[in-house]
Design a protein around this motif. Structure first.
Motif, PDB file in Angstrom:
ATOM      1  N   THR A  35       0.748  -1.299   0.019  1.00  0.00           N
ATOM      2  CA  THR A  35       0.194  -0.009   0.118  1.00  0.00           C
ATOM      3  C   THR A  35       1.082   1.309  -0.117  1.00  0.00           C
ATOM      4  O   THR A  35       0.646   2.076  -0.926  1.00  0.00           O
ATOM      5  CB  THR A  35      -0.736  -0.115   1.197  1.00  0.00           C
ATOM      6  OG1 THR A  35      -1.588  -1.186   1.193  1.00  0.00           O
ATOM      7  CG2 THR A  35      -1.768   1.130   1.308  1.00  0.00           C
ATOM      8  N   SER A  44      -1.636   5.608  -6.861  1.00  0.00           N
ATOM      9  CA  SER A  44      -2.765   5.504  -6.326  1.00  0.00           C
ATOM     10  C   SER A  44      -3.842   5.489  -7.266  1.00  0.00           C
ATOM     11  O   SER A  44      -4.733   4.745  -7.256  1.00  0.00           O
ATOM     12  CB  SER A  44      -3.066   6.447  -5.371  1.00  0.00           C
ATOM     13  OG  SER A  44      -2.039   6.375  -4.428  1.00  0.00           O
ATOM     14  N   LEU A  51      -5.559  -0.700  -3.458  1.00  0.00           N
ATOM     15  CA  LEU A  51      -5.810   0.006  -2.403  1.00  0.00           C
ATOM     16  C   LEU A  51      -6.945  -0.326  -1.655  1.00  0.00           C
ATOM     17  O   LEU A  51      -6.721  -0.583  -0.212  1.00  0.00           O
ATOM     18  CB  LEU A  51      -5.647   1.447  -2.558  1.00  0.00           C
ATOM     19  CG  LEU A  51      -4.227   2.011  -3.116  1.00  0.00           C
ATOM     20  CD1 LEU A  51      -4.308   3.533  -3.362  1.00  0.00           C
ATOM     21  CD2 LEU A  51      -3.068   1.681  -2.214  1.00  0.00           C
ATOM     22  N   HIS A  54      -6.234  -3.588  -0.249  1.00  0.00           N
ATOM     23  CA  HIS A  54      -5.316  -3.829   0.814  1.00  0.00           C
ATOM     24  C   HIS A  54      -5.971  -3.476   1.935  1.00  0.00           C
ATOM     25  O   HIS A  54      -5.595  -3.901   3.311  1.00  0.00           O
ATOM     26  CB  HIS A  54      -4.083  -2.947   0.421  1.00  0.00           C
ATOM     27  CG  HIS A  54      -3.101  -3.649  -0.636  1.00  0.00           C
ATOM     28  ND1 HIS A  54      -3.658  -4.653  -1.349  1.00  0.00           N
ATOM     29  CD2 HIS A  54      -2.194  -3.422  -1.026  1.00  0.00           C
ATOM     30  CE1 HIS A  54      -2.794  -5.219  -2.168  1.00  0.00           C
ATOM     31  NE2 HIS A  54      -1.539  -4.435  -2.062  1.00  0.00           N
ATOM     32  N   ALA A  55      -6.788  -2.196   1.874  1.00  0.00           N
ATOM     33  CA  ALA A  55      -7.212  -1.677   3.124  1.00  0.00           C
ATOM     34  C   ALA A  55      -8.213  -2.341   3.782  1.00  0.00           C
ATOM     35  O   ALA A  55      -8.288  -2.686   5.025  1.00  0.00           O
ATOM     36  CB  ALA A  55      -7.985  -0.392   2.832  1.00  0.00           C
ATOM     37  N   SER A  59      -7.339  -4.247   7.576  1.00  0.00           N
ATOM     38  CA  SER A  59      -8.378  -3.968   8.492  1.00  0.00           C
ATOM     39  C   SER A  59      -8.789  -5.445   9.189  1.00  0.00           C
ATOM     40  O   SER A  59      -8.813  -5.589  10.361  1.00  0.00           O
ATOM     41  CB  SER A  59      -9.442  -3.058   8.236  1.00  0.00           C
ATOM     42  OG  SER A  59     -10.128  -3.605   7.286  1.00  0.00           O
ATOM     43  N   ASN A 146     -16.852  -7.383   4.790  1.00  0.00           N
ATOM     44  CA  ASN A 146     -15.614  -7.571   3.938  1.00  0.00           C
ATOM     45  C   ASN A 146     -15.385  -8.630   3.382  1.00  0.00           C
ATOM     46  O   ASN A 146     -14.935  -8.339   1.743  1.00  0.00           O
ATOM     47  CB  ASN A 146     -14.352  -7.652   5.157  1.00  0.00           C
ATOM     48  CG  ASN A 146     -13.371  -6.577   4.889  1.00  0.00           C
ATOM     49  OD1 ASN A 146     -13.162  -5.863   4.009  1.00  0.00           O
ATOM     50  ND2 ASN A 146     -12.434  -6.776   6.038  1.00  0.00           N
TER      51      ASN A 146
END
Length: 187
Positions: A35, A44, A51, A54-55, A59, A146
């Protein structure tokens, strides 16, 4: 981790192994590093899907590391990395314009099998498991959301892969331009 402790599969919610824990920690570090690499190298805009992915991974994995719950689910999700080998080979073959299309053709079919076995199957199983057995509150609700977002992303990537490798005639838009633009990820 699963090879050495197959009994983990019987307890997706509370199963634990040191190797699984270390795998999730290492993978979290990889996602954080990748990231930062994307951001610091000003990629980006073209890599926003990475991104987001990955976030979500960071998390979810951090919540697993902190609570110690759902470690086995994370280990199962990391099976997707096996299929990344063949996706990377595919990308390298496309980039290098290898003169022998036979190698690309062989990888194309192996890639499809690996995508099913190591991406779609574990993801489908975990989604079914979470929707059926996991409480829909707190960490369970967060991880279920998720998973559902990852389902959408994996299916979107799968449709791109099918269009690109198996149905190339569907890739062209009305103006003769790729529907998905010039994105590296798609090709």
């Amino acid at each position: 981790s699963l090879w050495h402790s197959p009994e983990l599969l019987s307890d997706i919610q509370d199963g634990y192994s040191v190797s699984g824990h270390l795998l999730v920690c290492f993978s979290s570090g990889y996602f954080i590093h990748d990231t930062l690499d994307i951001i610091f190298n000003h990629q980006s805009r073209s890599s926003w899907e990475y991104l987001v992915h990955h976030a979500m991974a960071i998390s979810a994995f951090v919540s697993l590391i902190v609570t110690g719950r759902f470690l086995v689910a994370a280990v199962l999700l990391l099976l997707v990395e096996v299929s990344n080998i063949f996706l990377t080979v595919r990308m390298l073959l496309k980039m290098s314009n290898v003169p022998s299309p036979a190698l690309y053709e062989a990888n194309k079919y192996i890639n499809l099998v690996m995508y099913f076995a190591f991406r779609l199957a574990p993801q489908a199983y975990l989604t079914w498991y979470f929707l059926r057995y996991v409480e829909v509150q707190g960490q369970g609700a967060f991880l279920t959301a998720n998973l559902l977002l990852l389902d959408a992303m994996i299916l979107m990537y799968f449709s791109r892969l099918l269009r690109s490798d198996f149905f190339p005639s569907l890739r062209k838009g009305s103006a003769g331009r790729d529907v998905d633009g010039e994105k590296f990820l798609i090709d």
